[in-house]
Design an enzyme around this catalytic site. Structure first.
Site, PDB file in Angstrom:
ATOM      1  CG  ASN A   1      -0.771   9.551 -13.078  1.00  0.00           C
ATOM      2  OD1 ASN A   1      -0.324   8.985 -14.062  1.00  0.00           O
ATOM      3  ND2 ASN A   1      -0.597  11.016 -12.919  1.00  0.00           N
TER       4      ASN A   1
ATOM      5  N   GLY B   1      -4.803   4.123  -0.074  1.00  0.00           N
ATOM      6  CA  GLY B   1      -4.731   5.465  -0.340  1.00  0.00           C
ATOM      7  C   GLY B   1      -5.147   6.451  -1.190  1.00  0.00           C
ATOM      8  CB  ALA B   2      -5.742   5.991  -5.117  1.00  0.00           C
TER       9      ALA B   2
ATOM     10  CD  GLU C   1      -0.617  -3.482   0.052  1.00  0.00           C
ATOM     11  OE1 GLU C   1      -0.129  -3.750   1.147  1.00  0.00           O
ATOM     12  OE2 GLU C   1      -1.840  -2.722  -0.027  1.00  0.00           O
TER      13      GLU C   1
ATOM     14  N   GLY D   1       5.913   7.688  -2.309  1.00  0.00           N
ATOM     15  CA  GLY D   1       6.554   7.584  -3.579  1.00  0.00           C
ATOM     16  C   GLY D   1       5.755   7.098  -4.399  1.00  0.00           C
TER      17      GLY D   1
ATOM     18  N   GLY E   1       8.557   3.036   1.242  1.00  0.00           N
ATOM     19  CA  GLY E   1       7.830   2.798   2.594  1.00  0.00           C
ATOM     20  C   GLY E   1       7.540   1.231   2.595  1.00  0.00           C
TER      21      GLY E   1
ATOM     22  CB  THR F   1       1.200   7.378 -10.451  1.00  0.00           C
ATOM     23  OG1 THR F   1      -0.241   7.594 -10.619  1.00  0.00           O
ATOM     24  CG2 THR F   1       2.194   8.566 -10.677  1.00  0.00           C
TER      25      THR F   1
HETATM   26 MO1  MOS Z   1       1.386  -1.453   3.343  1.00  0.00          MO
HETATM   27  S1  MOS Z   1       2.245  -3.236   3.558  1.00  0.00           S
HETATM   28  O1  MOS Z   1      -0.245  -2.150   3.778  1.00  0.00           O
HETATM   29  O2  MOS Z   1       1.949  -0.241   4.416  1.00  0.00           O
END
Ligand code: MOS
Length: 715
Positions: free
Chosen positions: A605, A517-518, A679, A475, A247, A608
């Protein structure tokens, strides 16, 4: 793996991805594969001019192709109502997933824009017929240049809390107090996300309700976009994305092809599949904007920063005018009393830019961390030491204490592991045989954010559990880490936990982006498990309680909401150390060694996490040396619009990559102790490489990517 023990706690362990075997065996289905018999195939017709109007269309040849079902252009497509039916509950969503009233307007705003659609019984027929559509344009007046004197605008706001014009202290006084000042301009090109999986949507209507399988990081954003584009109530739309082939921010927002597929499915009363080609991804699926950055940084003779001015100019499109928050790190990274950061956009008739891995910091820190290196050289202070001398005790932007801050620790640990003491300060002073050797360093940082997120957990009498949230796994490992979090919270092994993601029928999620996300999904799963336990009377043995009550299933659901007011400044930190080798005859740059040391909270993890950090570092290598999309400033298209000519790093480019994660647990960011790390790996890497190239060659390259030509031009 045999080396792994098989006991709780599961969080932190380097578990293999639970979705891995299904992907490798081809058993899982990506959006483009979610179609059955009776599906129609659509292909986008694109404008061949950068600005103007479609005046006439000849679709006879396209309509004559056997198996073609519909040919529409922006002149004759069925009309759409323009009603906002759903509220944009986060400002960023308005930018990333706006309504698209597709094929309603003959205006052309960039070359490659969708101006028609062909739908056929086969994808080949649709693609062939699309090539036969003839359009006539009134053309002219495209603004495509990004010159220094181009007319700029100030955005009303940025996607983050930072003001477009940030000020503190007295800049003039700060520079007056400086013993040395670096004043330089840094250029970065347009870049494309290059995910392996192309943008694709399969849409079908049944009983007036729309189901869409689409390539998205953000189910909710896609649903909002579809609702407002097609004037359909949110509850009549189901968006599904169970697996993504990458993504990187390109799939965070929603793009017009998703709306086109649903539009065609509604008009034709049959399922429609629309997959972009790789070439179409370049104008139709976003890119990182081209940047011009001006940095002025001053320091006293003993290396205390006195003033920082960071002026950012971003080439953007004329319609959406998204301006990246490129200066986000500049107010907080170092102890600088006097700071000015400004964001400007230059609106051009080009495809829309969007966010890309580490939006803001990735381009911004190339400029800032290059300037810090230049200042270190001017002052005769080691660049690691200069950074350490400007460590702020509290966040200089907000005055708040850090939730945790491992920049100094990362710099020290990295310097030791890398062998930084072997570096001799003078450029061109290190060699290995005939090769010039350079060592470079740069800092990394990225905000550690957590967003409100929902999750549901079901525990079954057979001793298995199911975790559900609408969040996506792009992913990165979301399936796996949520199984680990639930396993610890429920007292089950992770192979007894099924994880269901990527479906708007599941509890609402902020999507996968912004490195949240995590922590967002993980906390929601923890709270859902706690709710389930409460529903079973607070039992320690959940399975036993279920049996005792004679239940077949127990359910817990929660929306985990972070505190409204943050009492601390929450960021992840890191430091990159790289070695480059430059061939003095060919000027080819190779990077034999990259070391990244990070303070990113507790790892959920270890495997990952390492992959994410390493992936970011490798992308930073691409940013430094190979990646650039070149706009033809006469005609308005990206000239290298495929993966043969847009060069991402390959195995031969990537040598020794070491990832070190410092011991850290940050309960102020999330109850898991994690900070998010998708990131930060890319942040600063391009500067570290440019700094190493300067050390090796004596040539300061301020324009990415660093090419043989850029070294030859200045040498
Ligand atoms: Mo990420 S560039 O914040 O989808």
């Amino acid at each position: 793996m045999a080396t792994e023990t098989t006991q709780a706690p599961w969080v932190g362990r380097p578990l293999d991805r639970i979705d891995g075997p299904g992907k490798v065996a081809g058993q899982v289905r990506y959006a483009a594969e979610e179609f059955g018999p009776g599906t129609l195939f659509a292909h986008v017709v694109q404008s061949t001019v950068a600005k103007g109007r479609v005046r006439a269309a000849d679709t006879a040849a396209a309509k004559a192709v056997p198996a073609v079902v519909a040919v529409w252009t922006c002149l004759d497509a069925p009309r759409l109502a323009r009603r906002q039916v759903a509220e944009y509950d986060q400002p960023a969503l308005k930018v990333l997933s706006p309504p698209y009233h597709v094929l309603q307007d003959p205006a052309v705003r960039y070359r490659g824009q969708e101006v028609g659609l062909v739908v056929a019984e086969t994808s080949l027929a649709a693609r062939h017929a699309a090539s036969l559509v003839r359009l006539e344009y009134e053309e002219g007046g495209a603004a495509l240049g990004f010159a220094e004197d181009a007319e700029a605008f100030t955005p009303d706001s940025l996607m983050v809390p930072l003001e477009p014009d940030y000020r503190r202290g007295d800049l003039a006084a700060g520079f007056a107090a400086a013993a040395a000042i670096v004043d330089a301009e840094y250029l970065t090109p347009a870049e494309h996300h290059a995910a392996i999986e192309l943008g694709a949507t399969v849409a079908r209507f049944e009983g007036g309700k729309l189901t869409v399988h689409t390539t998205t990081q953000d189910i909710h954003g896609a649903r909002l976009c579809l609702a407002n584009s097609l004037s359909l109530p949110m509850e009549d739309i189901r968006v599904i994305c169970r697996y993504l082939g990458g993504g990187f921010g390109g799939k965070n927002g929603t793009w017009p092809h998703t709306v086109l597929a649903a539009f065609a499915a509604r008009e034709l009363g049959r399922p429609v599949r629309l997959e972009l080609t790789r070439q179409q991804m370049f104008p139709l699926h976003g890119h990182r904007a081209r940047h011009r950055q001006h940095v002025r940084l001053g320091a006293t003779a003993d290396g205390r920063f006195t003033a920082l001015e960071h002026g950012i100019s971003v080439q953007t499109d004329a319609a959406r005018r998204f301006v990246e928050h490129t200066g986000e790190a500049s107010p907080m990274l170092y102890a600088v009393p006097n700071v000015a950061v400004s964001h400007r956009g230059v609106a051009c008739d080009i495809p829309a830019p969007t966010i890309m891995r580490a939006p803001g910091a990735a381009p911004g820190m190339f400029a800032l961390e290059s300037a810090v290196d230049e200042l270190a050289a001017a002052l005769g202070i080691d660049p690691v030491e200069l950074r350490l001398r400007n460590e702020p005790a509290t966040d200089p932007e907000t005055g708040k204490p850090w939730s945790s801050r491992a920049l100094a620790a990362a710099l020290r640990e990295g310097a030791g592991r890398f062998g930084w003491e072997r570096r001799t300060a003078a450029p061109r002073s290190m060699r290995d045989g005939r090769h010039l050797v350079g060592y470079g360093v740069a800092s990394a940082t990225y905000p550690a954010n957590r967003l409100p997120c929902g999750a549901r957990v079901r525990l079954s009498a057979d001793g298995t559990a199911t975790v559900e949230t609408a969040g996506t796994d792009i992913g990165t490992g979301t399936y796996t880490i949520l199984a680990q979090v639930a396993a610890d919270a429920l007292g089950l092994p992770p192979d007894r936990v099924r994880v269901a993601l990527g479906d708007s029928a599941l509890p609402k999620s902020p999507g996968s982006g912004g490195s949240w996300g995590a922590v967002s999904h993980g906390t929601a799963v923890q709270e859902a498990c706690a709710a389930l336990r409460a529903n079973l009377g607070g039992a320690t043995d959940l399975h036993g309680a279920l049996k005792a009550k004679g239940l077949s299933e127990a359910v817990g659901e929660a929306t985990a909401t972070p505190p409204k007011e943050k009492k601390t400044a929450n960021h992840a930190f890191g430091a990159h150390f790289v070695e480059v080798r430059v061939d003095p005859d060919t000027l080819e740059v190779r990077v034999p060694r990259m070391l990244g040391v990070f303070g990113v909270g507790r790892l959920v993890n270890a495997k990952t996490a390492r992959s994410q950090l390493m992936g970011g570092m490798v992308w930073g290598l691409g940013m430094a040396l190979t990646e650039a999309t070149v706009l033809d400033e006469r005609l308005g298209h990206f000239v290298n619009a495929d993966l043969a000519e847009y060069h991402v790093p390959v195995n031969a480019d990537v040598r020794d990559v070491e990832v070190v994660v410092l011991e850290e647990s940050d309960a102020l960011v999330s109850p898991l102790g994690a900070k998010g790390l998708g990131e930060i790996g890319i942040v600063g890497m391009a500067a570290a490489i440019a700094n190493a190239v300067h050390h090796a060659t004596g040539v300061r390259v301020r324009e990415l990517p660093i090419t043989i030509a850029s070294l030859a031009g200045e040498a």
